[in-house]
Design an enzyme around this catalytic site. Structure first.
Site, PDB file in Angstrom:
ATOM      1  N   ASP A   1      -5.664  -6.022   5.968  1.00  0.00           N
ATOM      2  CA  ASP A   1      -6.851  -5.572   5.256  1.00  0.00           C
ATOM      3  C   ASP A   1      -7.747  -6.767   4.932  1.00  0.00           C
ATOM      4  OD1 ASP A   1      -8.636  -3.974   3.928  1.00  0.00           O
ATOM      5  OD2 ASP A   1      -7.300  -3.454   2.272  1.00  0.00           O
TER       6      ASP A   1
ATOM      7  N   LYS B   1       4.090 -14.541   5.432  1.00  0.00           N
ATOM      8  CA  LYS B   1       4.365 -15.505   4.358  1.00  0.00           C
ATOM      9  C   LYS B   1       5.870 -15.526   4.123  1.00  0.00           C
ATOM     10  CE  LYS B   1       2.833 -18.598   1.493  1.00  0.00           C
ATOM     11  NZ  LYS B   1       2.168 -19.830   1.953  1.00  0.00           N
TER      12      LYS B   1
ATOM     13  N   ASP C   1      -2.009 -18.094   4.593  1.00  0.00           N
ATOM     14  CA  ASP C   1      -2.973 -19.034   4.037  1.00  0.00           C
ATOM     15  C   ASP C   1      -3.491 -19.991   5.106  1.00  0.00           C
ATOM     16  OD1 ASP C   1      -0.232 -19.653   3.881  1.00  0.00           O
ATOM     17  OD2 ASP C   1      -0.575 -21.346   2.556  1.00  0.00           O
TER      18      ASP C   1
ATOM     19  N   TYR D   1       0.814  -1.206   0.000  1.00  0.00           N
ATOM     20  CA  TYR D   1       0.000   0.000   0.000  1.00  0.00           C
ATOM     21  C   TYR D   1       0.855   1.267   0.000  1.00  0.00           C
ATOM     22  CZ  TYR D   1      -4.152  -2.817   1.072  1.00  0.00           C
ATOM     23  OH  TYR D   1      -5.187  -3.722   1.027  1.00  0.00           O
TER      24      TYR D   1
END
Length: 711
Positions: free
Chosen positions: A228, A171, A204, A124
């Site tokens: 988000d 991740k 995930d 972002y």
């Protein structure tokens, strides 16, 4: 005490819900002088930018703002108001409490968790550029300073609020530098709080675990994009964005906001629900020291929603905004400072007894298959068992396939025959898979070291396996909150932030590069629409974040729409990724085929698996032009390896799908029927399915049903 605060009413339904909240706070006895300011489309219409300086100056002066929903005009010339506020005021903390709401019934009961999101960097940061026509890069920026301060805020919050655990979501197995830095700084901060439990979880896996049981979580900590997505996902557990509060907090200023959209379709009709903005206002009251008034407003909301007589349409009622607001004011007048009404028991999770099976629909692929035959005339199928649990379960799955009547020459590849010294797939092994056109694969660990990809990612690259596919289908007799689901997640496999492009700008600052190309987008969308046509599916949804990544995700969205226009028999839709996750939790039956970039697909695939009870019912497929790799997605599960209690279904289901793909439909059907019969019987279920059987016992139960059918 009198307070001077800034109010950004917003647009669409913003002015209606803002006025309602102002009335309720006044009725609660809070003395506030509001400085009303413009932002978004209204500010542009007034001749300024989306975020005028006088608006920012007001917030800097009052230190606190309440913000209604605000629309950012479409187009690359306009900055998101939310992003602009966070940057201009250094609002580095996004705080999203997620709690079950009295009187609002959902599939989930007693949810009480908090999502912390780093607000100022990540993807972002607004750094995007077109390298050449059809190739876009977006930069993900992670710094040690920003990572450490959001981690410390989250741990301090947990400390003072008596929270027991912080889950750091990342991740780092793929983005070893950027997410690795975030994880490393979170670990460093955690050492100062030895009395708080800390766990680390890939994004995930966190998505799947959350939809399976959100009560396992307490405080979640993550970077910008993940926060988000996950905060909207979590809001789906308690009724959606219409009841979810939010705050953006910095060292000097704080902005409390409704996190839902401006809903221009119902603006001015008196239908808007002010609950979310009111819940955010309660957080604001706590922030400014008006705790007694905050508890009174909470009590009024609890009373009105629990009684159920006055509700807006989105909560199942018929009341107008004004009627609902008046009911809240009346409740404040009735019980003064009374404690909140106890929440009625939420409905229990769906029983383990068989959810309805989805209507019969093929899961066949349309990737061509040309068998590589042995001297005996059997199709040769390479098998890559993987690590730990994969090595235990693969032999069981192959034995069951043979017992079902499969005529296959299984070729097991492992050890040095499969992987080189760096843990990467050997060229010879990849060539064999390519020649055979198919493979069966288990989970692999990622080798240590920044330069090493996971074997799964490396294999996708080497074989050009550009499309990942997950069939999300309810498996009867498998415990799940959701019945009758049947949808497909298609994931672009080759680029995005999984491209492996990262570097240290200077110590404490890392960039990962998200790559999106027109060619890759066209290829995966054409694949998805062809799959939808082959399976008789009705719609294809494009999952994106083009409101923020206007160039990168904008390219993905544009190509998706262009390809969709060539398939008029299938409806093409577009969904922002955070909204898509929330919709999967609340109304998954409204989705059919969803197409995602690499990262979003990774998240939505595992989220989907959680909807149908976890990895037992779901398998993975990685498709190339002429190769399909069928994959067990259960992970290496080192905590289960060697104990003999692992569920064999995560390896059995991709074996069933592989047999169908190579034209052996009868053995595939027999094996699937036997597995379902063992589930339905329930006498030999492994611990993850609520039983006490060993792996061998569950496999024996499936074999017994195969034998009975043969007899």
């Amino acid at each position: 005490m009198k307070h001077t605060l800034t109010l950004l009413p917003g647009d669409g339904i913003g002015p209606e819900v803002s006025d309602a909240v102002v009335r309720v706070l006044a009725a609660a006895g809070v003395d506030i002088e509001w400085e009303r300011r413009l932002a978004g489309v209204d500010a542009v219409s007034a001749g300024g930018g989306t975020l005028p300086e006088e608006t920012l100056e007001s917030i800097r002066r009052t230190r606190v703002a309440l913000k209604g929903p605000i629309t950012t005009p479409v187009g690359e010339g306009f900055q998101s108001v939310n992003v602009g506020l966070r940057k201009a005021l250094d609002l580095y903390v996004s705080l999203r409490p997620v709690c079950s709401v009295p009187g609002v019934q959902t599939r989930y009961a007693d949810v009480d968790l908090v999502v912390f999101r780093e607000n100022t960097e990540g993807l972002y940061a607004g750094r995007e550029h077109e390298v050449v026509p059809g190739v876009v890069e977006a930069l993900k920026i992670i710094t040690a300073e920003a990572s450490e301060r959001i981690a410390r805020y989250a741990f301090e919050y947990a400390r003072w609020r008596g929270r027991r655990k912080v889950t750091v979501v990342h991740k780092a197995s793929v983005m070893k530098l950027s997410d690795g830095l975030f994880l490393e700084r979170a670990r460093a901060v955690a050492r100062d709080y030895p009395f708080i439990e800390v766990e680390e979880m890939p994004i995930d896996k966190a998505a799947m675990r959350l939809v399976l049981e959100p009560r396992d979580f307490d405080v979640l900590l993550m970077e910008n994009l993940y926060g988000d997505i996950m905060s909207d996902l979590c809001s789906g557990f308690v009724g959606g964005l219409g009841v979810a509060p939010g705050a953006n907090i910095g060292d000097r200023c704080a902005v409390f906001e409704a996190v839902h959209g401006s809903a221009p379709d119902i603006a001015g009709q008196g239908k808007a629900n002010p609950t979310a903005l009111l819940a955010s206002a309660v957080m604001m009251l706590d922030h400014i020291g008006e705790r007694r008034a905050a508890r009174r407003v909470e009590a009024a909301v609890a009373r009105v929603l629990s009684e159920g007589r006055v509700r807006t349409g989105d909560l199942g009622g018929r009341a107008s905004t004004a009627e609902y607001t008046q009911a809240l004011i009346d409740a404040l007048a009735l019980d003064g400072a009374a404690a909140p009404v106890a929440a009625p028991a939420a409905p229990a999770a769906a029983p383990a007894a068989a959810p309805a099976a989805p209507a019969a629909r093929t899961t066949r692929t349309h990737t061509p298959y040309a068998p590589h035959l042995t001297a005996e005339g059997l199709p040769l199928v390479p098998v890559l068992p993987g690590d730990l649990l994969g090595r235990e379960l693969a032999p069981h799955a192959l034995r069951l396939a043979d017992a079902a009547g499969a005529r296959v020459a299984w070729r097991v590849l492992e050890g040095e025959e499969l992987l080189d010294a760096q843990g990467q797939p050997r060229a010879e092994a990849a060539a064999l898979i390519e020649a055979c056109g198919v493979a069966l694969k288990g989970p692999f660990s990622t080798p240590e070291g920044v330069g090493n990809l996971s074997p799964s990612v490396a294999l996708r690259k080497r074989l050009s396996l550009f499309a990942g596919v997950r069939h999300i289908r309810t498996l009867p007799h498998l415990p799940s909150r959701y019945a009758g689901l049947d949808l497909v997640v298609v994931r672009e496999n080759t680029e995005d932030v999984y491209a492996g492009l990262e570097h240290v700008v200077y110590p404490g600052v890392v960039e990962s590069i998200k790559v999106v190309t027109q060619a890759a987008c066209e290829r995966v969308f054409e694949f998805a629409h062809a799959l939808a046509r082959a399976q008789g599916r009705r719609s294809v949804s494009i999952i994106h974040k083009a409101n923020i990544m206007k160039k990168a995700d904008g390219l993905f969205l544009r190509v998706g729409r262009e390809v969709g226009a060539r398939f008029p028999e299938t409806e093409t839709r577009a969904l922002i990724v955070d909204n898509a996750c929330m919709q999967l939790v609340q109304r998954p039956e409204q989705l059919d085929v969803v197409v995602c970039g690499n990262l979003y697909g990774d998240i939505l695939s595992d989220l989907g698996a959680g909807l149908v009870g976890g990895v037992s019912a779901v398998w993975g497929e990685d498709h190339g032009a002429r190769v399909v790799v069928f994959e067990a997605i259960h992970g290496r599960a080192p905590e289960l390896a060697g104990r003999g209690v692992a569920n064999p279904l995560p390896f059995v289901m991709p074996t069933v799908a592989l047999l169908r793909h190579i034209g052996q439909s009868e053995p595939a059907a027999r094996l699937e029927r036997a597995a379902r019969a063992a589930l339905a019987e329930g006498a030999a279920l492994t611990p993850d399915l609520g039983g006490a059987a060993s792996t061998a016992q569950m496999v024996a139960a499936i074999e017994a049903h195969l034998a009975a059918e043969t007899d």
